[in-house]
Design a protein around this motif. Structure first.
Motif, short mmCIF file in Angstrom:
data_model
loop_
_atom_site.label_atom_id
_atom_site.label_comp_id
_atom_site.label_asym_id
_atom_site.label_seq_id
_atom_site.Cartn_x
_atom_site.Cartn_y
_atom_site.Cartn_z
N UNK A 75 -46.99 8.38 0.66
CA UNK A 75 -45.96 9.21 1.30
C UNK A 75 -45.92 10.60 0.67
N UNK A 76 -45.59 11.58 1.48
CA UNK A 76 -45.40 12.92 0.94
C UNK A 76 -44.14 12.95 0.08
N UNK A 77 -44.09 13.81 -0.93
CA UNK A 77 -42.88 13.90 -1.76
C UNK A 77 -41.61 14.14 -0.95
N UNK A 78 -41.72 14.91 0.13
CA UNK A 78 -40.52 15.20 0.92
C UNK A 78 -39.99 13.93 1.61
N UNK A 79 -40.88 13.00 1.95
CA UNK A 79 -40.45 11.73 2.52
C UNK A 79 -39.66 10.92 1.49
N UNK A 80 -40.20 10.84 0.28
CA UNK A 80 -39.53 10.09 -0.78
C UNK A 80 -38.20 10.73 -1.17
N UNK A 81 -38.17 12.05 -1.14
CA UNK A 81 -36.96 12.76 -1.55
C UNK A 81 -35.84 12.63 -0.53
N UNK A 82 -36.16 12.69 0.76
CA UNK A 82 -35.12 12.81 1.77
C UNK A 82 -34.82 11.54 2.55
N UNK A 83 -35.66 10.52 2.41
CA UNK A 83 -35.49 9.32 3.22
C UNK A 83 -34.11 8.70 3.08
N UNK A 84 -33.57 8.66 1.85
CA UNK A 84 -32.26 8.03 1.66
C UNK A 84 -31.12 8.86 2.22
N UNK A 85 -31.38 10.14 2.45
CA UNK A 85 -30.36 11.02 3.04
C UNK A 85 -30.48 11.10 4.56
#
Length: 239
Positions: A75-85
């Motif tokens: 996964x791209x970092x942005x996916x990991x960062x924003x998925x929970x939001x």
């Protein structure tokens, strides 16, 4: 002289270690200890390109960034960062991967030695846009701090207002704001600043060159070597 080069992460392990250590120090200075772009699984990914700023004479690293392609099941970092939001980020990245290929410009940092030269504020994002023409992508995701939003806009990225609160998130800490942006037309860069677009196209035409750059601290020579070696992508599949 300061130089900037681009390489696949798997092709220079020592340089990746220097990049990681420099990034860690900068994050700690700003009180950030957890951030998705600081994960290190990309070092073994042949689809991650590292942009490295270094002193040519000594090899001392002054900054850098990464362009991570969404091709290896990582996964791209942005996916990991924003998925929970906002889980919509997952389908958005997936759709972009299926429609021409996508990547993320992430892990951008610069040391105090080059602060005020414009390297972290403009040049690294410019190179990210420039090298996209060598890769099987048509779009670039980026998660920006308030300061780097203007960098994204200069190269043609737009705020993705369908995510979060009109594109905004409290990340990586509750007292910090991050903005989700997407550069959706890597080839044409129709939303880029006119002067920025010409600089990007010049770097695409001449990936090895020495230029006199200007920053808040004045003019300086910068050696570019942004032709990525060992690539085997068929760009005719997406162009």
């Amino acid at each position: 002289m300061v130089g900037i080069r681009v390489f696949r992460a798997v092709d220079d392990a020592d340089a990746c270690k220097k990049y990681i250590e420099g990034h860690r120090r900068i994050l700690e200075i700003h009180g950030v200890v957890k951030i998705t772009s600081y994960r290190h699984d990309w070092v073994d990914d042949p689809h991650t390109m590292v942009i490295l700023v270094e002193e040519l004479e000594t090899g001392r690293v002054f900054g850098g960034a990464r362009l991570q392609l969404r091709r290896s099941g990582i996964p791209l970092p942005i996916e990991l960062a924003l998925n929970k939001y906002d889980p919509k980020i997952l389908s958005m990245v997936s759709d972009a991967e299926q429609n021409g290929g996508t990547c993320e410009l992430c892990g951008l940092w610069n040391s105090m030695e080059v602060a005020g030269m414009g390297i972290g504020s403009y040049i690294l994002s410019r190179i990210g846009a420039a090298i996209s023409s060598q890769l099987p992508v048509t779009s670039i995701f980026v998660l920006c701090s308030p300061v780097t939003v203007r960098m994204g806009r200069r190269v043609g990225a737009l705020v993705e207002r369908t995510l979060g609160n009109n594109g905004l998130f409290y990340y990586p800490k509750d007292d910090l704001i991050a903005t989700a942006m997407v550069l959706s037309d890597c080839d044409a860069l129709i939303h880029a600043d006119e002067n920025e677009r010409e600089l990007i196209f010049d770097l695409r035409r001449n990936p090895k060159q020495t230029r006199v750059e200007s920053g808040p601290k004045g003019q300086f020579e910068l050696d570019y070597d942004i032709l990525i070696r060992e690539l085997n992508y068929n760009l005719s599949d997406i162009k």
